[in-house]
Motif scaffolding. Sequence first.
Motif, PDB file in Angstrom:
ATOM      1  N   ASN A 141      -9.572   7.305   0.979  1.00  0.00           N
ATOM      2  CA  ASN A 141      -8.757   7.048   2.166  1.00  0.00           C
ATOM      3  C   ASN A 141      -9.452   7.468   3.454  1.00  0.00           C
ATOM      4  OD1 ASN A 141      -8.367   9.740   1.131  1.00  0.00           O
ATOM      5  ND2 ASN A 141      -6.641  10.002   2.530  1.00  0.00           N
ATOM      6  N   THR A 198      -3.914   7.171   0.627  1.00  0.00           N
ATOM      7  CA  THR A 198      -4.304   5.771   0.453  1.00  0.00           C
ATOM      8  C   THR A 198      -4.509   5.102   1.810  1.00  0.00           C
ATOM      9  OG1 THR A 198      -3.089   5.669  -1.635  1.00  0.00           O
ATOM     10  CG2 THR A 198      -3.674   3.576  -0.631  1.00  0.00           C
ATOM     11  N   SER A 233       0.816  -1.207   0.000  1.00  0.00           N
ATOM     12  CA  SER A 233       0.000   0.000   0.000  1.00  0.00           C
ATOM     13  C   SER A 233       0.848   1.254   0.000  1.00  0.00           C
ATOM     14  CB  SER A 233      -0.929   0.030   1.227  1.00  0.00           C
ATOM     15  OG  SER A 233      -1.724   1.204   1.216  1.00  0.00           O
ATOM     16  N   ASP A 234       0.416   2.200  -0.823  1.00  0.00           N
ATOM     17  CA  ASP A 234       0.889   3.569  -0.730  1.00  0.00           C
ATOM     18  C   ASP A 234       0.425   4.131   0.614  1.00  0.00           C
ATOM     19  OD1 ASP A 234       1.740   6.224  -1.634  1.00  0.00           O
ATOM     20  OD2 ASP A 234      -0.391   6.640  -1.906  1.00  0.00           O
ATOM     21  N   VAL A 291      -8.820   0.990   1.976  1.00  0.00           N
ATOM     22  CA  VAL A 291      -7.951  -0.192   2.017  1.00  0.00           C
ATOM     23  C   VAL A 291      -8.596  -1.291   2.843  1.00  0.00           C
ATOM     24  CG1 VAL A 291      -5.734  -1.090   2.816  1.00  0.00           C
ATOM     25  CG2 VAL A 291      -5.825   1.105   1.607  1.00  0.00           C
ATOM     26  N   ALA A 347      -8.593   8.664  -6.960  1.00  0.00           N
ATOM     27  CA  ALA A 347      -7.271   8.520  -7.581  1.00  0.00           C
ATOM     28  C   ALA A 347      -7.154   9.334  -8.872  1.00  0.00           C
ATOM     29  CB  ALA A 347      -6.977   7.050  -7.863  1.00  0.00           C
ATOM     30  N   ASP A 387       2.215   5.430  -8.514  1.00  0.00           N
ATOM     31  CA  ASP A 387       1.798   4.048  -8.267  1.00  0.00           C
ATOM     32  C   ASP A 387       1.571   3.262  -9.555  1.00  0.00           C
ATOM     33  OD1 ASP A 387       1.573   4.207  -5.342  1.00  0.00           O
ATOM     34  OD2 ASP A 387      -0.106   5.551  -5.718  1.00  0.00           O
ATOM     35  N   ALA A 403      -7.309   1.047  -6.959  1.00  0.00           N
ATOM     36  CA  ALA A 403      -7.212   2.504  -6.881  1.00  0.00           C
ATOM     37  C   ALA A 403      -8.236   3.041  -5.888  1.00  0.00           C
ATOM     38  CB  ALA A 403      -7.447   3.126  -8.259  1.00  0.00           C
ATOM     39  N   MET A 404      -7.854   4.111  -5.195  1.00  0.00           N
ATOM     40  CA  MET A 404      -8.801   4.796  -4.333  1.00  0.00           C
ATOM     41  C   MET A 404      -9.804   5.544  -5.210  1.00  0.00           C
ATOM     42  SD  MET A 404      -7.184   3.625  -1.823  1.00  0.00           S
ATOM     43  CE  MET A 404      -8.103   4.247  -0.414  1.00  0.00           C
ATOM     44  N   PHE A 407      -2.421  -1.060  -3.360  1.00  0.00           N
ATOM     45  CA  PHE A 407      -3.341   0.067  -3.260  1.00  0.00           C
ATOM     46  C   PHE A 407      -2.588   1.365  -3.546  1.00  0.00           C
ATOM     47  CE2 PHE A 407      -4.958  -3.212  -0.437  1.00  0.00           C
ATOM     48  CZ  PHE A 407      -6.324  -3.219  -0.684  1.00  0.00           C
ATOM     49  N   GLY A 408      -3.245   2.313  -4.234  1.00  0.00           N
ATOM     50  CA  GLY A 408      -2.591   3.586  -4.507  1.00  0.00           C
ATOM     51  C   GLY A 408      -3.568   4.634  -4.989  1.00  0.00           C
ATOM     52  N   ASP A 409      -3.025   5.857  -5.226  1.00  0.00           N
ATOM     53  CA  ASP A 409      -3.892   6.951  -5.661  1.00  0.00           C
ATOM     54  C   ASP A 409      -3.246   7.925  -6.646  1.00  0.00           C
ATOM     55  OD1 ASP A 409      -2.164   8.119  -3.642  1.00  0.00           O
ATOM     56  OD2 ASP A 409      -3.597   9.781  -3.503  1.00  0.00           O
TER      57      ASP A 409
END
Length: 270
Positions: free
Chosen positions: A255, A16, A11-12, A260, A240, A220, A236-237, A214-216
């Motif tokens: 987030n 995130t 995870s970022d 997540v 994102a 990422d 993706a969030m 996981f990222g945004d």
Amino acid sequence: MSDWRPRLIASDMDGTLLRSDDTVSDETVAELRRWADDGVPLVLATGRPPRWMRRIREVVRTGTAVCCNGAVLLDLERFEVLEEDALPPDVLAAITGGLRAEQPGTWFAVEYGLEFRHEPVYRPRWDVDAPGVAEAPLEEIVAAPAAKLLARHEDMDRDSFVALVQRVAGDLATVTTSSSDALAEISARGVTKATGLSRVAARHGVGPEDVVVFGDMPNDIAAFDWVREGGGRAVAMAHAHPELLAAATDVTTGNDDDGVAAFLASLPSR
């Protein structure tokens, strides 16, 4: 993939795993610990330098973090740098010189693992008076290998500036961004969150098919591509960047809504 379960969670952090107030919610902590108790580790993959990883150790006490967009692998328990892919001084000089020639209003800073140096004209947004942060002239900044070079412009929009930096850097380095400002993050050639994550995953005996990431933000994308192409899940969030959403296999809530944890809770239990 209805019965798919990860063997590694990546995870970022900002935007995130972390909420907007820079905390990890109790719900997310509980979900991560549930997976950890089941033998599934969490790997933090972030643009943050190691010096910004001290507070997260209150939540994630062990394991390896991928810092500086893949340039640094950090042992969280011992707080030691395990590996570093640095930009050499000649590349630093070439990129900063080229950018300064094209856009004289470009300002520079560098991350040296646990230390940060910036030109007097560069305006740090965080850690202005923190230990390890100091001003230095550009010729001194580029004289030693650096984990990450930061280029900032106060007047250009983000996407135009990042495109300029990518053009000037060419094949000398890898350029990305994780900011809403005109801030480009420059790493050694070929270094991305994907390269860092792949090394950590290999240490756990895990391939991309068994990873959820996981990222945004655009930094990422490389990790998303690595996981998606390998058969894993790239999540993706909801908020994102459009380029990351296009690279995702799944989308979760934002987030501040514990996206997540929500996605992990939706996966089947043993």
